[in-house]
Motif scaffolding. Structure first.
Motif, PDB file in Angstrom:
ATOM      1  N   GLU A  66     103.931 -37.193  25.207  1.00  0.00           N
ATOM      2  CA  GLU A  66     102.290 -38.001  26.060  1.00  0.00           C
ATOM      3  C   GLU A  66     102.410 -39.262  26.718  1.00  0.00           C
ATOM      4  OE1 GLU A  66     101.291 -40.763  21.331  1.00  0.00           O
ATOM      5  OE2 GLU A  66     100.554 -38.701  21.303  1.00  0.00           O
ATOM      6  N   ASP A  67     104.373 -40.131  26.480  1.00  0.00           N
ATOM      7  CA  ASP A  67     104.937 -40.929  27.882  1.00  0.00           C
ATOM      8  C   ASP A  67     104.200 -40.140  28.765  1.00  0.00           C
ATOM      9  OD1 ASP A  67     106.080 -42.935  28.575  1.00  0.00           O
ATOM     10  OD2 ASP A  67     108.256 -41.096  28.816  1.00  0.00           O
ATOM     11  N   MET A  68     104.670 -38.586  29.004  1.00  0.00           N
ATOM     12  CA  MET A  68     104.959 -38.080  30.387  1.00  0.00           C
ATOM     13  C   MET A  68     103.709 -38.031  30.883  1.00  0.00           C
ATOM     14  SD  MET A  68     107.489 -35.444  29.557  1.00  0.00           S
ATOM     15  CE  MET A  68     107.397 -34.333  31.288  1.00  0.00           C
ATOM     16  N   LEU A  69     102.401 -37.923  29.422  1.00  0.00           N
ATOM     17  CA  LEU A  69     101.445 -37.400  30.179  1.00  0.00           C
ATOM     18  C   LEU A  69     100.783 -39.067  31.405  1.00  0.00           C
ATOM     19  CD1 LEU A  69      98.115 -36.467  30.323  1.00  0.00           C
ATOM     20  CD2 LEU A  69      98.176 -37.466  28.325  1.00  0.00           C
ATOM     21  N   ALA A  70     100.955 -40.018  30.307  1.00  0.00           N
ATOM     22  CA  ALA A  70     100.659 -41.329  30.855  1.00  0.00           C
ATOM     23  C   ALA A  70     100.990 -41.473  31.609  1.00  0.00           C
ATOM     24  CB  ALA A  70     100.617 -42.024  29.519  1.00  0.00           C
ATOM     25  N   SER A  71     102.251 -41.167  32.544  1.00  0.00           N
ATOM     26  CA  SER A  71     102.834 -41.601  33.161  1.00  0.00           C
ATOM     27  C   SER A  71     102.990 -40.709  34.892  1.00  0.00           C
ATOM     28  CB  SER A  71     104.724 -41.398  33.448  1.00  0.00           C
ATOM     29  OG  SER A  71     105.629 -41.196  34.368  1.00  0.00           O
ATOM     30  N   TRP A  72     102.682 -39.754  34.675  1.00  0.00           N
ATOM     31  CA  TRP A  72     102.691 -39.188  35.610  1.00  0.00           C
ATOM     32  C   TRP A  72     101.443 -38.048  35.697  1.00  0.00           C
ATOM     33  CZ3 TRP A  72     106.088 -37.951  39.324  1.00  0.00           C
ATOM     34  CH2 TRP A  72     107.798 -38.198  38.273  1.00  0.00           C
ATOM     35  N   ASN A  73     100.229 -38.797  35.157  1.00  0.00           N
ATOM     36  CA  ASN A  73      99.302 -38.452  35.144  1.00  0.00           C
ATOM     37  C   ASN A  73      98.923 -39.841  36.081  1.00  0.00           C
ATOM     38  OD1 ASN A  73      97.929 -35.936  35.446  1.00  0.00           O
ATOM     39  ND2 ASN A  73      97.982 -36.512  32.847  1.00  0.00           N
ATOM     40  N   ALA A  74      98.979 -41.095  36.013  1.00  0.00           N
ATOM     41  CA  ALA A  74      99.268 -42.248  36.529  1.00  0.00           C
ATOM     42  C   ALA A  74      99.516 -42.183  37.920  1.00  0.00           C
ATOM     43  CB  ALA A  74      99.765 -43.402  35.488  1.00  0.00           C
ATOM     44  N   ARG A  75     100.758 -41.170  38.048  1.00  0.00           N
ATOM     45  CA  ARG A  75     101.153 -41.907  39.103  1.00  0.00           C
ATOM     46  C   ARG A  75     100.625 -40.710  40.886  1.00  0.00           C
ATOM     47  NH1 ARG A  75     107.805 -41.050  37.892  1.00  0.00           N
ATOM     48  NH2 ARG A  75     107.286 -43.063  36.413  1.00  0.00           N
ATOM     49  N   GLY A  77      99.845 -36.942  42.755  1.00  0.00           N
ATOM     50  CA  GLY A  77     101.257 -36.514  43.467  1.00  0.00           C
ATOM     51  C   GLY A  77     101.776 -34.946  42.609  1.00  0.00           C
ATOM     52  N   PRO A  78     102.288 -34.307  43.451  1.00  0.00           N
ATOM     53  CA  PRO A  78     102.346 -33.076  43.712  1.00  0.00           C
ATOM     54  C   PRO A  78     103.504 -32.770  41.434  1.00  0.00           C
ATOM     55  CG  PRO A  78     104.498 -33.782  45.153  1.00  0.00           C
ATOM     56  CD  PRO A  78     103.581 -34.364  44.551  1.00  0.00           C
ATOM     57  N   TYR A  79     104.319 -33.462  41.285  1.00  0.00           N
ATOM     58  CA  TYR A  79     104.249 -33.582  39.315  1.00  0.00           C
ATOM     59  C   TYR A  79     103.484 -33.695  38.942  1.00  0.00           C
ATOM     60  CZ  TYR A  79     108.898 -34.160  41.370  1.00  0.00           C
ATOM     61  OH  TYR A  79     110.510 -34.616  42.146  1.00  0.00           O
ATOM     62  N   LYS A  80     102.710 -34.468  39.253  1.00  0.00           N
ATOM     63  CA  LYS A  80     101.063 -34.554  38.350  1.00  0.00           C
ATOM     64  C   LYS A  80     101.046 -33.413  38.442  1.00  0.00           C
ATOM     65  CE  LYS A  80      96.725 -35.869  37.758  1.00  0.00           C
ATOM     66  NZ  LYS A  80      95.279 -37.248  38.440  1.00  0.00           N
ATOM     67  N   GLU A  81     100.204 -32.485  39.514  1.00  0.00           N
ATOM     68  CA  GLU A  81      99.690 -30.920  39.512  1.00  0.00           C
ATOM     69  C   GLU A  81     100.353 -30.300  39.083  1.00  0.00           C
ATOM     70  OE1 GLU A  81      98.901 -30.389  43.622  1.00  0.00           O
ATOM     71  OE2 GLU A  81      97.851 -32.098  43.904  1.00  0.00           O
ATOM     72  N   ALA A  82     102.486 -29.894  38.824  1.00  0.00           N
ATOM     73  CA  ALA A  82     102.572 -29.286  38.694  1.00  0.00           C
ATOM     74  C   ALA A  82     102.875 -29.191  36.799  1.00  0.00           C
ATOM     75  CB  ALA A  82     104.258 -29.640  39.066  1.00  0.00           C
ATOM     76  N   LEU A  83     103.080 -30.592  36.449  1.00  0.00           N
ATOM     77  CA  LEU A  83     102.947 -30.938  35.038  1.00  0.00           C
ATOM     78  C   LEU A  83     101.637 -29.989  34.010  1.00  0.00           C
ATOM     79  CD1 LEU A  83     105.170 -33.884  35.016  1.00  0.00           C
ATOM     80  CD2 LEU A  83     105.558 -31.707  34.070  1.00  0.00           C
ATOM     81  N   ASN A  84     100.545 -30.842  34.753  1.00  0.00           N
ATOM     82  CA  ASN A  84      98.704 -30.007  34.587  1.00  0.00           C
ATOM     83  C   ASN A  84      99.080 -28.850  34.462  1.00  0.00           C
ATOM     84  OD1 ASN A  84      98.171 -32.545  33.300  1.00  0.00           O
ATOM     85  ND2 ASN A  84      97.450 -32.908  35.680  1.00  0.00           N
ATOM     86  N   SER A  85      99.389 -27.730  35.055  1.00  0.00           N
ATOM     87  CA  SER A  85      99.352 -26.470  35.781  1.00  0.00           C
ATOM     88  C   SER A  85     100.548 -25.616  34.285  1.00  0.00           C
ATOM     89  CB  SER A  85      98.730 -26.083  37.181  1.00  0.00           C
ATOM     90  OG  SER A  85     100.597 -26.224  37.128  1.00  0.00           O
TER      91      SER A  85
END
Length: 192
Positions: A66-75, A77-85
Motif C-alpha cells: 500500500e505504501d509503494m502504491l501510494a508513493s510511486w503512483n503519485a510520483r 515517471g518510469p518507476y511507476k510504469e515498471a512497478l505497475n506492469s
C-alpha cells in the motif's frame, strides 16, 4: 524462481522508513528518510540487477504494498510504469484486502506454502522490499535464497528491525560486498 530480499538497514538493524519523510511513523518513529543522503549509483545498479531479471516480480506485505502504491503512483515517471506492469504478490492476513495496483495477486492463509509454490515457477527473481514481518515469517521455512542488504553507517536506536529477537539461529554466508563512497556496505548473503 529465486526469492531475494533487498533492504536498506542501519548498523543497528533498523529498516523502518529509509526512503522519505513520513514514510512510516509507526510506533512514533522519528527518523524517516534516513537513507536518502547516502544513496548513490552503485546501490541503484545492485538493486536493479536483481529486479531486472525477466520472469520475476515483487512479493510484498500488505503495508509495504500500500505504501509503494501510494508513493510511486503519485510520483509518476518510469518507476511507476515498471512497478505497475510488474507481477506483484501481496501477503495479507485478511482475505478481503483490496489490491489496487494492476497485476496484483493476494496471498492469504498459509503464506510460506504459497511462496514455496511461487518459487516452483520458472523465471527470475521474486523480490521482497520492506516487508519485515513477511521476511521474518518466511525465515523458518528456509525460502529466502539471497539477501541484498544496503548497510548504512548510522545508528538510530529505535525502529523496526529487519531481524527481531526470536531466538532463531540462521547462518548466512557473505558472497559479495562493496563499499560505496559514502560508507554504505552493499552486502550479498545467501543461506549457508
Amino acid at each position: 524462481m529465486r526469492l531475494v530480499v533487498i533492504n536498506h538497514v542501519t548498523l543497528d538493524g533498523v529498516m523502518q522508513s529509509p526512503g522519505r519523510p513520513d514514510e512510516d511513523t509507526h510506533g512514533g518513529f522519528r527518523h524517516d528518510g534516513w537513507a536518502i543522503p547516502a544513496n548513490d549509483e552503485a546501490m541503484v545498479q545492485a538493486t536493479g540487477e536483481r529486479m531486472a531479471k525477466p520472469g520475476g516480480g515483487l512479493l510484498l506485505g500488505r503495508r509495504s504494498y500500500e505504501d509503494m502504491l501510494a508513493s510511486w503512483n503519485a510520483r509518476g515517471g518510469p518507476y511507476k510504469e515498471a512497478l505497475n506492469s510488474a507481477p506483484k504478490h501481496v501477503a495479507s492476513r485478511s482475505s478481503a484486502t483490496s489490491l489496487d495496483w494492476p497485476n496484483s495477486t493476494l496471498l492469504h492463509g498459509d503464506i510460506p506454502a504459497a511462496v514455496a509454490g511461487l518459487k516452483q515457477r520458472p523465471g527470475g527473481n521474486l523480490v521482497i522490499m520492506g516487508s519485515g514481518q513477511l521476511i521474518r515469517s518466511l525465515l523458518p521455512s528456509g525460502l529466502i535464497d539471497e539477501y541484498l542488504l544496503l548497510i548504512y553507517p548510522i545508528l538510530l536506536g529505535s525502529g523496526q528491525r529487519l531481524f527481531e529477537h526470536d531466538n532463531r539461529f540462521t547462518e548466512l554466508r557473505l558472497v559479495d560486498s562493496t563499499v560505496t563512497n559514502k560508507g554504505v556496505i552493499i552486502a550479498t548473503y545467501q543461506p549457508a
